[in-house]
Write a protein that holds these residues in place. Structure first.
Motif, short mmCIF file in Angstrom:
data_model
loop_
_atom_site.label_atom_id
_atom_site.label_comp_id
_atom_site.label_asym_id
_atom_site.label_seq_id
_atom_site.Cartn_x
_atom_site.Cartn_y
_atom_site.Cartn_z
N TYR A 153 0.86 -1.18 0.00
CA TYR A 153 0.00 0.00 0.00
C TYR A 153 0.90 1.24 0.00
CZ TYR A 153 -3.56 -3.39 1.39
OH TYR A 153 -4.40 -4.48 1.45
N ALA A 163 -3.15 0.02 -3.97
CA ALA A 163 -2.92 -1.32 -3.43
C ALA A 163 -2.34 -2.15 -4.56
CB ALA A 163 -4.22 -1.94 -2.94
N ARG A 206 -8.99 -2.04 3.62
CA ARG A 206 -8.08 -2.78 2.75
C ARG A 206 -8.57 -2.91 1.31
NH1 ARG A 206 -4.60 -5.98 6.00
NH2 ARG A 206 -4.16 -4.76 7.86
#
Length: 414
Positions: A153, A163, A206
């Motif tokens: 990241y 990402a 995420r």
């Protein structure tokens, strides 16, 4: 007779005063001039303890085991390595990029090193110095990456946060940040990714969903530090340090007298340490009240490092150096000066503390340094450009660091 006695007494006083001045001059210990060297000579250093007697610090306790997977080794930015660094400096390998390398590298469990360059590329480098892949992220990369779940990241000056699959280098997703995403990335206890872009601090999950976005008054160059309860601490060029709750609400802000570009570090007892362009290092309680502040006679823009009972700070001109401060009182223990260059000199590279308490940092005199816990020089290594980024230590004991000569280097013991 009375007049003669007075005259003799007066003359005697002057003779005694002159004699005392001569004794002080002759016996005074003089520090060497840190600039007294040629371009190809090793730097001469003034690195004596300022306090009475020699004071050392105990080896620090690493906050997280394993290789350095995020900025300053852990979410609290202690800059404590779980490994011992090299006792001397020899070049193991170097990788040339197409631009300055000012980001701190991070290291995966398999030994792969990930680091961004101003040439717009993120590099994946094997522990032996072979480039596995590189990925163009559209803008200069100042950001230190974070590793989690097999992904890298990282942000770039293309106004995006990415990402990236750590094995292949393929982009998994990206987020439009509307401004340069050039701070490091910190991982909160619940897995949230926290970073700065423009005037904002972002908290992102995420999969790239923004959980919250907190706006400061000016640009954020400071990488957020995160406490065990999820509280985020970050500085801004609006002269404030902010405490942000896990849900994005401001808990408090603390006003300094100039920009806060350096990243905070959180001590084992919860004290927040941070430097400012007002030439001070601050220690704050968790409620935002001042514990102490110390004037170090220069801007403090580099992230701080924490030893056992000591805070290490890099200082800019007029007296560029690394200074060791007592963590409880802020009192100076020792300082190590670097040679001031044409620009005045600076230590922009945050000090790293290894398993044994030794300190590693770079400077804009083109050198990487290692000091022992008492501030004595262990070794130096010459790059061919400013060393502004933070070094890291791999489990094998390699010191990895980038520099403005477009290179990433691995240093090992000779």
């Amino acid at each position: 007779m009375t007049v003669d006695r007075r005259r003799l007494a007066f003359i005697g006083m002057w003779v005694a005063a002159i004699a005392a001045m001569v004794v002080i001059y002759v016996t005074q210990e003089r520090a060497p001039d840190p600039r007294a060297r040629s371009a190809d000579e090793a730097p001469v250093r003034d690195h004596q303890a300022r306090a009475e007697g020699e004071i050392t610090s105990a080896p620090p306790r690493p906050a997280e085991p394993g290789p350095p997977r995020q900025f300053r080794s852990d979410r609290r930015h202690t800059a404590r390595s779980a490994f011992a660094g090299p006792a001397s400096a020899a070049l193991a390998w170097e990788v040339e990029t197409g631009g300055h390398v000012s980001a701190q590298p991070v290291v995966g469990d398999d030994g792969t090193i990930y680091v961004g360059s101003h040439d717009h590329h993120l590099y994946a480098i094997s522990r032996d110095g072979e480039v596995r892949w590189r990925r163009d992220l559209g803008g200069a990369i100042y950001s230190t990456a974070a590793l989690a779940d097999g992904r890298v990241y990282v942000g770039s000056d293309a106004d995006h946060f990415f990402a990236i699959d750590a094995a292949s280098g393929e982009v998994v997703w990206h987020l439009d940040t509307e401004d340069d995403a050039d701070t490091g990335v910190a991982i909160a206890p619940d897995g949230t990714l926290v970073f700065g872009a423009g005037e904002d601090v972002f908290a992102v999950d995420r999969e790239g969903t923004v959980r919250w976005r907190f706006r400061t008054g000016l640009k954020v160059f400071s990488t957020p530090a995160i406490d065990e309860d999820g509280t985020v601490y970050v500085g801004s060029q609006d002269d404030h340090v902010y405490a942000i709750a896990p849900d994005g609400r401001m808990r408090w802000r603390f006003h300094t007298r100039d920009d806060v570009d350096g990243s905070p570090a959180i001590g084992d007892d919860g004290t927040i340490y941070v430097g400012s362009d007002d030439h001070r290092v601050y220690a704050l309680h968790r409620d935002g009240t001042l514990r102490w502040s110390t004037d170090v006679d220069g801007d403090v823009r580099a992230p701080l490092g924490l030893g056992e009972g000591v805070v290490y700070a890099g200082v800019f001109a007029p007296h560029p150096r690394v200074v060791a401060l007592d963590a409880a009182s802020g009192q100076e223990r020792w300082s190590f000066a670097i040679a001031a260059g044409e620009s005045g000199g600076s230590v922009s590279s945050g000090p790293l503390v290894d398993r044994d308490g030794n300190v590693y940092f770079g400077a804009d005199d083109d050198f990487v340094y290692s000091l022992d816990p008492a501030g004595r020089l262990r070794w130096f290594f010459r790059a061919h450009g400013n060393v502004d980024g933070e070094p890291v230590i791999t489990p094998e004991g390699l010191l990895i660091v980038g520099s403005d000569d477009h290179r990433v280097r691995a240093l090992r013991a000779e």
